[in-house]
Design a protein around this motif. Structure first.
Motif, PDB file in Angstrom:
ATOM      1  N   ALA A  20      15.247  -8.805  -1.228  1.00 57.56           N
ATOM      2  CA  ALA A  20      15.266  -7.419  -1.671  1.00 57.56           C
ATOM      3  C   ALA A  20      15.540  -7.488  -3.167  1.00 57.56           C
ATOM      4  N   LYS A  21      14.474  -7.395  -3.930  1.00 49.96           N
ATOM      5  CA  LYS A  21      14.547  -7.521  -5.385  1.00 49.96           C
ATOM      6  C   LYS A  21      13.470  -6.598  -5.955  1.00 49.96           C
ATOM      7  N   ASP A  22      13.701  -6.065  -7.118  1.00 47.20           N
ATOM      8  CA  ASP A  22      12.759  -5.120  -7.709  1.00 47.20           C
ATOM      9  C   ASP A  22      12.343  -5.610  -9.093  1.00 47.20           C
ATOM     10  N   ALA A  23      11.195  -5.131  -9.544  1.00 46.48           N
ATOM     11  CA  ALA A  23      10.665  -5.584 -10.826  1.00 46.48           C
ATOM     12  C   ALA A  23       9.688  -4.572 -11.396  1.00 46.48           C
ATOM     13  N   ILE A  24       9.407  -4.774 -12.664  1.00 46.96           N
ATOM     14  CA  ILE A  24       8.317  -4.092 -13.345  1.00 46.96           C
ATOM     15  C   ILE A  24       7.250  -5.153 -13.577  1.00 46.96           C
ATOM     16  N   GLY A  25       6.005  -4.786 -13.296  1.00 50.50           N
ATOM     17  CA  GLY A  25       4.915  -5.746 -13.323  1.00 50.50           C
ATOM     18  C   GLY A  25       4.429  -6.133 -14.703  1.00 50.50           C
ATOM     19  N   PRO A  26       3.271  -6.771 -14.731  1.00 52.97           N
ATOM     20  CA  PRO A  26       2.736  -7.291 -15.991  1.00 52.97           C
ATOM     21  C   PRO A  26       2.706  -6.222 -17.079  1.00 52.97           C
TER      22      PRO A  26
ATOM     23  N   GLU B 152       8.961  -1.167  -9.655  1.00 49.68           N
ATOM     24  CA  GLU B 152       7.677  -0.730  -9.127  1.00 49.68           C
ATOM     25  C   GLU B 152       7.460  -1.057  -7.653  1.00 49.68           C
ATOM     26  N   VAL B 153       8.452  -1.617  -6.982  1.00 48.04           N
ATOM     27  CA  VAL B 153       8.313  -1.845  -5.543  1.00 48.04           C
ATOM     28  C   VAL B 153       8.449  -0.482  -4.863  1.00 48.04           C
ATOM     29  N   PRO B 154       7.438  -0.071  -4.101  1.00 47.30           N
ATOM     30  CA  PRO B 154       7.522   1.212  -3.381  1.00 47.30           C
ATOM     31  C   PRO B 154       8.328   1.011  -2.094  1.00 47.30           C
ATOM     32  N   TRP B 155       9.642   1.151  -2.194  1.00 45.81           N
ATOM     33  CA  TRP B 155      10.537   0.709  -1.122  1.00 45.81           C
ATOM     34  C   TRP B 155      10.267   1.336   0.233  1.00 45.81           C
ATOM     35  N   ALA B 156      10.033   2.620   0.293  1.00 45.13           N
ATOM     36  CA  ALA B 156       9.791   3.257   1.597  1.00 45.13           C
ATOM     37  C   ALA B 156       8.545   2.661   2.255  1.00 45.13           C
ATOM     38  N   ARG B 157       7.459   2.539   1.495  1.00 44.94           N
ATOM     39  CA  ARG B 157       6.222   1.959   2.044  1.00 44.94           C
ATOM     40  C   ARG B 157       6.405   0.479   2.391  1.00 44.94           C
ATOM     41  N   TYR B 158       7.123  -0.250   1.513  1.00 46.24           N
ATOM     42  CA  TYR B 158       7.360  -1.676   1.733  1.00 46.24           C
ATOM     43  C   TYR B 158       8.159  -1.904   3.022  1.00 46.24           C
ATOM     44  N   LEU B 159       9.249  -1.172   3.190  1.00 50.76           N
ATOM     45  CA  LEU B 159      10.086  -1.338   4.382  1.00 50.76           C
ATOM     46  C   LEU B 159       9.342  -0.900   5.648  1.00 50.76           C
ATOM     47  N   ARG B 160       8.543   0.147   5.528  1.00 51.34           N
ATOM     48  CA  ARG B 160       7.730   0.581   6.665  1.00 51.34           C
ATOM     49  C   ARG B 160       6.719  -0.504   7.056  1.00 51.34           C
ATOM     50  N   ALA B 161       6.116  -1.137   6.065  1.00 52.82           N
ATOM     51  CA  ALA B 161       5.161  -2.219   6.338  1.00 52.82           C
ATOM     52  C   ALA B 161       5.852  -3.377   7.054  1.00 52.82           C
ATOM     53  N   LEU B 162       7.052  -3.745   6.599  1.00 50.44           N
ATOM     54  CA  LEU B 162       7.794  -4.812   7.278  1.00 50.44           C
ATOM     55  C   LEU B 162       8.040  -4.445   8.747  1.00 50.44           C
ATOM     56  N   ARG B 163       8.419  -3.206   8.962  1.00 51.87           N
ATOM     57  CA  ARG B 163       8.662  -2.756  10.343  1.00 51.87           C
ATOM     58  C   ARG B 163       7.363  -2.806  11.151  1.00 51.87           C
ATOM     59  N   GLU B 164       6.256  -2.369  10.553  1.00 50.16           N
ATOM     60  CA  GLU B 164       4.974  -2.338  11.268  1.00 50.16           C
ATOM     61  C   GLU B 164       4.488  -3.724  11.676  1.00 50.16           C
ATOM     62  N   ILE B 165       4.787  -4.746  10.880  1.00 49.24           N
ATOM     63  CA  ILE B 165       4.358  -6.098  11.257  1.00 49.24           C
ATOM     64  C   ILE B 165       5.339  -6.754  12.216  1.00 49.24           C
TER      65      ILE B 165
END
Length: 177
Positions: A111-117, A130-143
């Motif tokens: 669980a780490k966050d960053a700004i991209g290039p 820039e990590v979209p946390w809600a979408r990211y965590l939902r994706a982890l749950r979905e897999i």
């Protein structure tokens, strides 16, 4: 041999997953570096298969799809992925798509966050990048990922305070899923 010794130590401690960076995997499967990486990781993975320890490569230098294809090409079950969404952002990859690409291989996450290039590229406190946390965590749950979200904070004036804030942030995000 050093990695095998670390895997033995992990097993002795009851740890099932050892994580590390492996460097960038070349896109061309005919490249000599690709073959070298394949041979080394198949040896490590075969050892992991025998002793029951998984070696998880940290994500970032290549897309999730490229790493997933590389992992599929290996003849071992013990080489997986340690998913770091900030590393994906650093390198200009979509951290949510990477979860879907690597789903079957993710055995640990940061669980780490960053700004991209760009001029402001770098690690930032959790929730400020820039990590979209809600979408990211939902994706982890979905897999079907239900493992750890290990907070990693490598920079900043007060990393310990950032970790406390990050834990609160993650709890809020998870409660909203």
């Amino acid at each position: 041999e050093k990695t095998k010794r670390m895997m033995e130590l992990a097993r002795a401690l009851g740890v099932k997953v050892l994580t590390s960076h492996i460097g960038q995997i070349p896109e061309d499967p005919d490249a000599p570096e690709y073959r070298t990486a394949t041979e080394a990781l198949e040896e490590i993975g075969s050892y992991g298969d025998r002793i029951g320890v998984v070696f998880a490569s940290e994500t970032g230098p290549e897309s999730g799809a490229a790493l997933a294809q590389f992992l599929r090409d290996l003849k071992t079950k013990s080489i997986k992925a340690n998913y770091d969404p900030a590393n994906m952002v650093y390198h200009g990859f979509d951290p949510v798509q990477g979860v879907y690409d690597l789903g079957e291989f993710i055995v640990h996450t940061h669980a780490k966050d960053a700004i991209g290039p760009g001029p402001h590229r770098g690690e930032v406190p959790l929730g400020e990048g820039e990590v979209p946390w809600a979408r990211y965590l939902r994706a982890l749950r979905e897999i079907g990922y239900d493992g750890y979200l290990t907070i990693e904070r490598e920079v900043g004036e007060d990393p310990a305070a950032d970790i406390v804030t990050a834990a609160k942030f993650l709890r809020r995000q998870l409660s909203n899923l």
